[in-house]
Scaffold this motif. Structure first.
Motif, PDB file in Angstrom:
ATOM      1  N   SER A 218      12.785  23.159  32.085  1.00  0.00           N
ATOM      2  CA  SER A 218      12.525  22.505  32.994  1.00  0.00           C
ATOM      3  C   SER A 218      11.834  21.268  32.495  1.00  0.00           C
ATOM      4  O   SER A 218      11.789  20.397  32.457  1.00  0.00           O
ATOM      5  CB  SER A 218      12.456  22.621  34.603  1.00  0.00           C
ATOM      6  N   ALA A 219      10.758  21.779  31.692  1.00  0.00           N
ATOM      7  CA  ALA A 219       9.243  20.438  31.802  1.00  0.00           C
ATOM      8  C   ALA A 219       9.490  20.503  29.879  1.00  0.00           C
ATOM      9  O   ALA A 219       9.229  19.037  29.713  1.00  0.00           O
ATOM     10  CB  ALA A 219       8.381  20.970  31.524  1.00  0.00           C
ATOM     11  N   PHE A 220      10.472  20.823  29.392  1.00  0.00           N
ATOM     12  CA  PHE A 220      10.807  20.681  27.906  1.00  0.00           C
ATOM     13  C   PHE A 220      11.932  19.430  28.081  1.00  0.00           C
ATOM     14  O   PHE A 220      12.008  18.354  27.517  1.00  0.00           O
ATOM     15  CB  PHE A 220      11.866  21.631  26.980  1.00  0.00           C
ATOM     16  N   TYR A 221      13.083  19.453  29.122  1.00  0.00           N
ATOM     17  CA  TYR A 221      13.993  18.928  29.057  1.00  0.00           C
ATOM     18  C   TYR A 221      13.371  17.717  29.916  1.00  0.00           C
ATOM     19  O   TYR A 221      13.952  16.290  29.912  1.00  0.00           O
ATOM     20  CB  TYR A 221      15.476  19.255  29.954  1.00  0.00           C
ATOM     21  N   GLN A 222      12.502  17.397  30.689  1.00  0.00           N
ATOM     22  CA  GLN A 222      12.059  16.094  31.545  1.00  0.00           C
ATOM     23  C   GLN A 222      11.274  15.410  30.695  1.00  0.00           C
ATOM     24  O   GLN A 222      11.250  14.327  30.909  1.00  0.00           O
ATOM     25  CB  GLN A 222      11.090  16.771  32.625  1.00  0.00           C
ATOM     26  N   ALA A 223      10.543  16.163  29.541  1.00  0.00           N
ATOM     27  CA  ALA A 223       9.873  15.297  28.295  1.00  0.00           C
ATOM     28  C   ALA A 223      10.763  14.532  27.423  1.00  0.00           C
ATOM     29  O   ALA A 223      10.690  13.507  27.220  1.00  0.00           O
ATOM     30  CB  ALA A 223       8.930  16.357  27.879  1.00  0.00           C
ATOM     31  N   ALA A 224      11.626  15.118  26.699  1.00  0.00           N
ATOM     32  CA  ALA A 224      12.769  14.640  26.082  1.00  0.00           C
ATOM     33  C   ALA A 224      13.450  13.766  26.716  1.00  0.00           C
ATOM     34  O   ALA A 224      13.445  12.987  26.206  1.00  0.00           O
ATOM     35  CB  ALA A 224      13.913  16.459  25.886  1.00  0.00           C
ATOM     36  N   GLY A 225      13.842  13.528  28.325  1.00  0.00           N
ATOM     37  CA  GLY A 225      14.396  12.694  28.776  1.00  0.00           C
ATOM     38  C   GLY A 225      13.745  11.440  28.674  1.00  0.00           C
ATOM     39  O   GLY A 225      13.787  10.135  28.251  1.00  0.00           O
ATOM     40  N   LEU A 226      12.411  11.843  29.189  1.00  0.00           N
ATOM     41  CA  LEU A 226      11.173  10.497  29.261  1.00  0.00           C
ATOM     42  C   LEU A 226      10.988  10.158  27.820  1.00  0.00           C
ATOM     43  O   LEU A 226      10.731   8.536  27.597  1.00  0.00           O
ATOM     44  CB  LEU A 226      10.256  11.076  29.145  1.00  0.00           C
ATOM     45  N   ALA A 227      11.066  10.505  26.745  1.00  0.00           N
ATOM     46  CA  ALA A 227      11.185  10.301  25.367  1.00  0.00           C
ATOM     47  C   ALA A 227      12.526   9.158  24.649  1.00  0.00           C
ATOM     48  O   ALA A 227      12.192   8.583  23.915  1.00  0.00           O
ATOM     49  CB  ALA A 227      11.136  11.684  24.070  1.00  0.00           C
ATOM     50  N   GLU A 228      13.614   9.852  25.166  1.00  0.00           N
ATOM     51  CA  GLU A 228      14.521   9.054  24.774  1.00  0.00           C
ATOM     52  C   GLU A 228      14.574   7.814  25.842  1.00  0.00           C
ATOM     53  O   GLU A 228      15.431   6.640  25.222  1.00  0.00           O
ATOM     54  CB  GLU A 228      16.007   9.626  25.547  1.00  0.00           C
ATOM     55  N   ARG A 229      14.445   7.540  26.467  1.00  0.00           N
ATOM     56  CA  ARG A 229      13.898   6.353  27.251  1.00  0.00           C
ATOM     57  C   ARG A 229      13.018   4.953  27.179  1.00  0.00           C
ATOM     58  O   ARG A 229      13.503   4.098  26.484  1.00  0.00           O
ATOM     59  CB  ARG A 229      14.112   6.216  28.944  1.00  0.00           C
ATOM     60  N   THR A 230      11.706   6.099  26.364  1.00  0.00           N
ATOM     61  CA  THR A 230      11.163   5.248  26.415  1.00  0.00           C
ATOM     62  C   THR A 230      10.946   4.626  24.763  1.00  0.00           C
ATOM     63  O   THR A 230      10.435   3.868  24.158  1.00  0.00           O
ATOM     64  CB  THR A 230      10.085   5.625  26.766  1.00  0.00           C
ATOM     65  N   THR A 231      10.976   6.092  23.998  1.00  0.00           N
ATOM     66  CA  THR A 231      10.749   5.870  22.501  1.00  0.00           C
ATOM     67  C   THR A 231      12.165   6.212  21.629  1.00  0.00           C
ATOM     68  O   THR A 231      11.997   7.099  21.410  1.00  0.00           O
ATOM     69  CB  THR A 231       9.340   6.192  21.820  1.00  0.00           C
ATOM     70  N   PRO A 232      13.108   5.196  21.953  1.00  0.00           N
ATOM     71  CA  PRO A 232      14.326   6.140  21.287  1.00  0.00           C
ATOM     72  C   PRO A 232      14.403   6.021  20.008  1.00  0.00           C
ATOM     73  O   PRO A 232      14.908   7.034  19.435  1.00  0.00           O
ATOM     74  CB  PRO A 232      15.421   4.782  22.024  1.00  0.00           C
ATOM     75  N   SER A 233      14.098   5.600  19.011  1.00  0.00           N
ATOM     76  CA  SER A 233      14.334   5.228  17.527  1.00  0.00           C
ATOM     77  C   SER A 233      13.014   6.697  17.347  1.00  0.00           C
ATOM     78  O   SER A 233      13.580   6.670  16.520  1.00  0.00           O
ATOM     79  CB  SER A 233      13.318   4.474  16.996  1.00  0.00           C
ATOM     80  N   LEU A 234      11.890   6.996  17.856  1.00  0.00           N
ATOM     81  CA  LEU A 234      11.845   8.210  17.383  1.00  0.00           C
ATOM     82  C   LEU A 234      11.930   9.970  17.812  1.00  0.00           C
ATOM     83  O   LEU A 234      11.857  10.196  17.160  1.00  0.00           O
ATOM     84  CB  LEU A 234      10.000   8.117  18.225  1.00  0.00           C
ATOM     85  N   ALA A 235      13.052   9.190  18.804  1.00  0.00           N
ATOM     86  CA  ALA A 235      13.796  10.262  19.415  1.00  0.00           C
ATOM     87  C   ALA A 235      14.688  11.194  18.469  1.00  0.00           C
ATOM     88  O   ALA A 235      14.681  12.143  17.969  1.00  0.00           O
ATOM     89  CB  ALA A 235      14.806  10.138  20.986  1.00  0.00           C
ATOM     90  N   VAL A 236      15.343  10.257  17.960  1.00  0.00           N
ATOM     91  CA  VAL A 236      16.153  10.029  17.144  1.00  0.00           C
ATOM     92  C   VAL A 236      15.829  10.634  15.653  1.00  0.00           C
ATOM     93  O   VAL A 236      16.221  11.588  15.378  1.00  0.00           O
ATOM     94  CB  VAL A 236      16.846   8.889  16.402  1.00  0.00           C
ATOM     95  N   LYS A 237      14.820  10.487  14.873  1.00  0.00           N
ATOM     96  CA  LYS A 237      13.971  11.006  14.234  1.00  0.00           C
ATOM     97  C   LYS A 237      13.616  12.519  13.827  1.00  0.00           C
ATOM     98  O   LYS A 237      13.744  13.588  13.418  1.00  0.00           O
ATOM     99  CB  LYS A 237      12.350  10.611  13.970  1.00  0.00           C
ATOM    100  N   LEU A 238      13.522  12.570  15.603  1.00  0.00           N
ATOM    101  CA  LEU A 238      12.447  14.404  15.974  1.00  0.00           C
ATOM    102  C   LEU A 238      13.931  15.026  16.723  1.00  0.00           C
ATOM    103  O   LEU A 238      13.939  16.447  16.948  1.00  0.00           O
ATOM    104  CB  LEU A 238      11.818  13.960  16.602  1.00  0.00           C
ATOM    105  N   TRP A 239      15.181  14.613  17.402  1.00  0.00           N
ATOM    106  CA  TRP A 239      16.043  14.855  17.003  1.00  0.00           C
ATOM    107  C   TRP A 239      16.805  15.937  16.583  1.00  0.00           C
ATOM    108  O   TRP A 239      16.963  15.292  16.477  1.00  0.00           O
ATOM    109  CB  TRP A 239      16.371  14.593  18.631  1.00  0.00           C
ATOM    110  N   GLN A 240      17.220  16.835  17.614  1.00  0.00           N
ATOM    111  CA  GLN A 240      18.413  18.041  16.324  1.00  0.00           C
ATOM    112  C   GLN A 240      19.633  17.388  15.881  1.00  0.00           C
ATOM    113  O   GLN A 240      20.361  17.154  14.906  1.00  0.00           O
ATOM    114  CB  GLN A 240      18.344  19.182  17.291  1.00  0.00           C
TER     115      GLN A 240
END
Length: 258
Positions: free
Chosen positions: A227-249
């Motif tokens: 639950s904590a992991f997916y909440q943090a992931a959602g926040l990152a996708e909304r605030t820093t999408p370009s960074l999420a692209v580089k880090l996400w699977q």
């Protein structure tokens, strides 16, 4: 030995669409469900305002997102190397044109005939040496001004690296323990590989999914942690999408043909 295409076809014809895909790749903790709603919304959003004709490449068992996308187009075609997958598409999209074959070899299809093309989790199951050919074929088939949407994989994701390291440790210290292996060919290129298509298309990327099911089972050990992991992931996708692209699977790769 079978070639890559034959082995992938065999996997999906024999067990992929009879439960194997769900067992291997779609088992997540409950917290993932709400998170995945947003990944689906992002996928569908890539086709906002698009209409005309759609080609679904390797649609497989046609998840609801695929069906929802197809309903906004007047004509849809589905191409797949798996006969079992095309049988499923016959049930879910009975009006769609069915093409049994490889996206690498659609010479009989005329150029610039589709307004959009959608390929979800397909390209990285094609022989690594043939993936460029597959993408070039999609570029040939889409109209100027058309869009290609590809769900791909990021081999340099630190999440995948961490799960892979733990996987190797398990094999080293518990050699008799059964470690899950799908046997399905999988060979993604680094995300920089997509820059080669910039001569024909505007290339952009969005984050799609932070983690795969195997990596979740390997790295996330409780529902509370999930639950904590997916909440943090959602926040990152909304605030820093370009960074999420580089880090996400899994990123969404968008090719807008000039």
């Amino acid at each position: 030995m079978p070639n890559v295409e034959d082995s992938v076809r065999s996997f999906y014809d024999t067990k992929g669409w009879s439960g194997g895909e769900d067992a291997l790749f779609r088992q997540f903790r409950p917290a993932y469900r709400n998170y995945h709603v947003r990944t689906t919304e992002r996928t569908i959003g890539c086709f906002a305002g698009k209409h005309g004709s759609l080609l679904i490449v390797g649609g497989g068992d046609l998840p609801q997102s695929h069906v929802s996308i197809a309903t906004q187009f007047a004509q849809t075609a589905c191409v797949d190397i798996s006969r079992a997958a095309l049988d499923i598409s016959e049930e879910k999209l009975p009006k769609a044109r069915k093409i049994l074959g490889s996206i690498c070899e659609l010479h009989a299809e005329k150029s610039s005939q589709f307004d959009c093309i959608f390929a979800a989790h397909v390209i990285y199951h094609i022989d690594a040496q043939m993936q460029e050919k597959a993408v070039r074929e999609m570029i040939r088939l889409v109209k100027p001004g058309g869009r290609i949407v590809i769900l791909y994989s990021n081999p340099k994701s630190p999440i995948r690296f961490a799960a892979g390291a733990l996987h190797r440790l398990r094999k080293m210290f518990t050699p008799k323990r059964a470690v899950e292996e799908s046997g399905l060919y999988f060979s993604p290129h680094p995300l920089g590989w997509w820059q080669q298509f910039e001569s024909d298309c505007n290339v952009s990327m969005l984050p799609w999914d932070v983690i795969g099911s195997y990596e979740e089972r390997t790295l996330i050990w409780s529902d509370l942690m999930a639950s904590a992991f997916y909440q943090a992931a959602g926040l990152a996708e909304r605030t820093t999408p370009s960074l999420a692209v580089k880090l996400w699977q899994y990123p969404i790769v968008i090719l807008d043909k000039r």
